[in-house]
Design an enzyme around this catalytic site. Structure first.
Site, PDB file in Angstrom:
ATOM      1  N   LYS A 114       0.817  -1.218   0.000  1.00 29.98           N
ATOM      2  CA  LYS A 114       0.000   0.000   0.000  1.00 29.98           C
ATOM      3  C   LYS A 114       0.850   1.266   0.000  1.00 29.98           C
ATOM      4  O   LYS A 114       0.506   2.256  -0.631  1.00 29.98           O
ATOM      5  CB  LYS A 114      -0.965  -0.002   1.191  1.00 29.98           C
ATOM      6  CG  LYS A 114      -2.055  -1.051   1.041  1.00 29.98           C
ATOM      7  CD  LYS A 114      -3.082  -0.979   2.151  1.00 29.98           C
ATOM      8  CE  LYS A 114      -4.184  -2.003   1.922  1.00 29.98           C
ATOM      9  NZ  LYS A 114      -5.164  -2.034   3.007  1.00 29.98           N
ATOM     10  N   LYS A 197      -5.828 -10.965  -7.855  1.00 30.17           N
ATOM     11  CA  LYS A 197      -6.877 -11.236  -6.870  1.00 30.17           C
ATOM     12  C   LYS A 197      -8.051 -10.274  -7.085  1.00 30.17           C
ATOM     13  O   LYS A 197      -7.847  -9.115  -7.450  1.00 30.17           O
ATOM     14  CB  LYS A 197      -6.265 -11.036  -5.477  1.00 30.17           C
ATOM     15  CG  LYS A 197      -7.205 -11.344  -4.328  1.00 30.17           C
ATOM     16  CD  LYS A 197      -6.521 -11.031  -3.005  1.00 30.17           C
ATOM     17  CE  LYS A 197      -7.525 -10.951  -1.884  1.00 30.17           C
ATOM     18  NZ  LYS A 197      -6.950 -10.454  -0.650  1.00 30.17           N
ATOM     19  N   LYS A 200     -11.259  -4.751  -4.179  1.00 31.13           N
ATOM     20  CA  LYS A 200     -11.913  -3.445  -4.305  1.00 31.13           C
ATOM     21  C   LYS A 200     -10.917  -2.354  -4.676  1.00 31.13           C
ATOM     22  O   LYS A 200     -11.243  -1.411  -5.385  1.00 31.13           O
ATOM     23  CB  LYS A 200     -12.587  -3.069  -2.977  1.00 31.13           C
ATOM     24  CG  LYS A 200     -13.950  -3.696  -2.806  1.00 31.13           C
ATOM     25  CD  LYS A 200     -14.958  -3.071  -3.742  1.00 31.13           C
ATOM     26  CE  LYS A 200     -16.318  -3.718  -3.606  1.00 31.13           C
ATOM     27  NZ  LYS A 200     -17.222  -3.333  -4.676  1.00 31.13           N
TER      28      LYS A 200
END
Length: 334
Positions: A114, A197, A200
Site C-alpha cells: 500500500k 486477486k 476493491k
C-alpha cells in the site's frame, strides 16, 4: 455455542462486499457460528489508515454489518459489533506495539504494497502499525482459531509471535491463535484479469461481482468475464486461468467438485457454462441483497444489534485487559 472460539473481522472499505469476500470469509463465518463460540467484527478503525470521509465510514460500517446479517450471521449465535465500539482494541494495540520491533513491522507485506502505491512518505503511522492492531483484535478475545484468507497468513503469524512474546515476558496470558483457512476458495481472482486477486482497491468494476449487485448486473459481469483460447471448459491454472477461476466459483457455490462441473459442460462451450454460472451467482446473492436492504431500512434496529454485540464483546475484552494491565505493571482503570 461450541467451546473453541473463533474471531475474525472485515473492513467496511466499500459500499458492498464482493464475491471473493463472501466465499473467502463471510460464508465461512456463517458456518462457523454453528460449531464455534464465534465473535465477528466490522473493523472500522482499520479503515482509518488511509484518507477517508467520516460520513462514508459511518454509512459503510452499517452497510457491512447489514450484509453480514443478511448473509446469515445470527446475533443469537454469534457476537457481532463494530471495532470502534470496544476501546480495549486500541489499548491492547499500544501494549503490543511496545513489544513489536520496528524491523518486524516493516516487513509486513500489506504496508509495503500500500505504501508503494502512494509513497512511504505519505503513508500514515496507522497503516504501518495496522498488523499490530489486527493482532490486538484477535488476542483480546483469546481466539483459538482465526478464519483468514491465505493473504492474511503473515499477519496472523505476527499475532502468534506477539502472544508468545507477551506470555514469555509477562506470564501465560494469551491463547496462541491458529489459522482456519479453506484452501479451495482462498483464491478468487479478478473476472477481467485472472492473474490478479479480486480486490476493491485494484480491480476494475467489471472485474468484481458485488454481493449487492442487481441480478442482471451479476449475469452481465459473469457473461463478460475473460475466458481463454479454445472453447473447452476445463481446469488448467496455466493455460486456462479465466475458466479455472469461474469453475472454482461454480464449485464453491454449488458444492460440486470442479472436475464434475467441467465434465458436465464438456460439449457445451463457454456460453452455456457462463450463463448457468451467472444464474447461480445471482440466485445465491438475491436473498442476501433483500435481507440486507431490510436491515438498512431500520438503522436504529441495526445500531441496537451492534451495540448489544459490543456490550457482550466488552465483557470479554475488559477481562483480558485487566489481566494484561496487572501483568504489565499498570494500575487498574477506574
Amino acid at each position: 455455542m461450541g467451546s473453541r472460539r473463533v474471531f475474525s473481522g472485515i473492513q467496511p472499505t466499500a459500499d458492498s462486499f464482493h464475491l471473493g469476500n463472501y466465499l473467502g470469509a463471510v460464508r465461512q463465518w456463517v458456518d462457523l457460528q454453528e460449531s464455534r463460540d464465534a465473535i465477528y467484527c466490522v473493523v472500522n478503525m482499520h479503515a482509518m489508515t488511509v484518507p477517508y470521509d467520516p460520513l462514508t465510514l459511518r454509512r459503510r460500517t452499517r452497510v457491512a454489518a447489514a450484509q453480514l446479517l443478511g448473509a446469515g450471521l445470527d446475533p443469537e449465535r454469534c457476537i457481532l459489533f463494530a471495532q470502534s465500539q470496544v476501546p480495549e482494541h486500541a489499548q491492547l494495540s499500544w501494549v503490543l506495539g511496545c513489544l513489536t520491533g520496528f524491523g518486524e513491522a516493516n516487513r509486513m507485506t500489506q504496508f509495503k504494497d500500500k505504501s508503494a502505491r502512494g509513497g512511504s512518505e505519505q503513508a500514515s503511522v496507522g497503516l504501518f502499525t495496522y498488523p499490530i492492531l489486527q493482532a490486538a483484535d484477535i488476542l483480546l478475545y483469546q481466539a483459538d482459531e482465526v478464519p483468514v484468507g491465505e493473504d492474511q497468513r503473515q499477519h496472523l503469524e505476527l499475532s502468534r509471535t506477539l502472544a508468545q512474546r507477551f506470555n514469555h515476558r509477562f506470564g501465560q496470558t494469551f491463547v496462541v491463535p491458529a489459522p482456519y483457512i479453506l484452501s479451495a476458495v482462498s483464491k478468487i481472482t479478478d473476472l477481467q484479469d485472472p492473474t490478479a486477486k479480486m480486490s476493491k482497491s485494484s480491480s476494475p468494476p467489471q472485474g468484481i461481482v458485488d454481493l449487492l449487485d442487481e441480478p442482471d448486473v451479476i449475469r452481465r459481469k459473469i457473461a463478460r468475464a475473460v475466458t481463454d483460447a479454445g472453447t473447452e471448459v476445463r481446469a488448467d491454472e496455466d493455460a486456462k486461468p479465466g475458466v479455472t477461476n469461474l469453475l472454482r466459483i461454480y464449485s464453491a457455490l454449488s458444492g460440486s467438485p470442479v472436475e464434475e462441473i467441467a465434465a458436465s459442460y464438456a460439449t457445451s462451450g463457454y456460453g452455456t457454462f457462463k450463463k448457468d454460472l451467472g444464474e447461480l451467482v445471482a440466485d445465491t446473492f438475491a436473498p442476501i441483497r433483500e435481507r440486507t436492504a431490510k436491515y438498512l431500512a431500520d438503522p436504529d434496529a441495526l445500531d441496537a444489534v451492534l451495540m448489544d454485540g459490543a456490550r457482550r464483546a466488552r465483557q470479554i475484552s475488559r477481562e483480558t485487559m485487566a489481566v494484561v494491565r496487572a501483568r504489565c505493571g499498570l494500575p487498574p482503570v477506574a
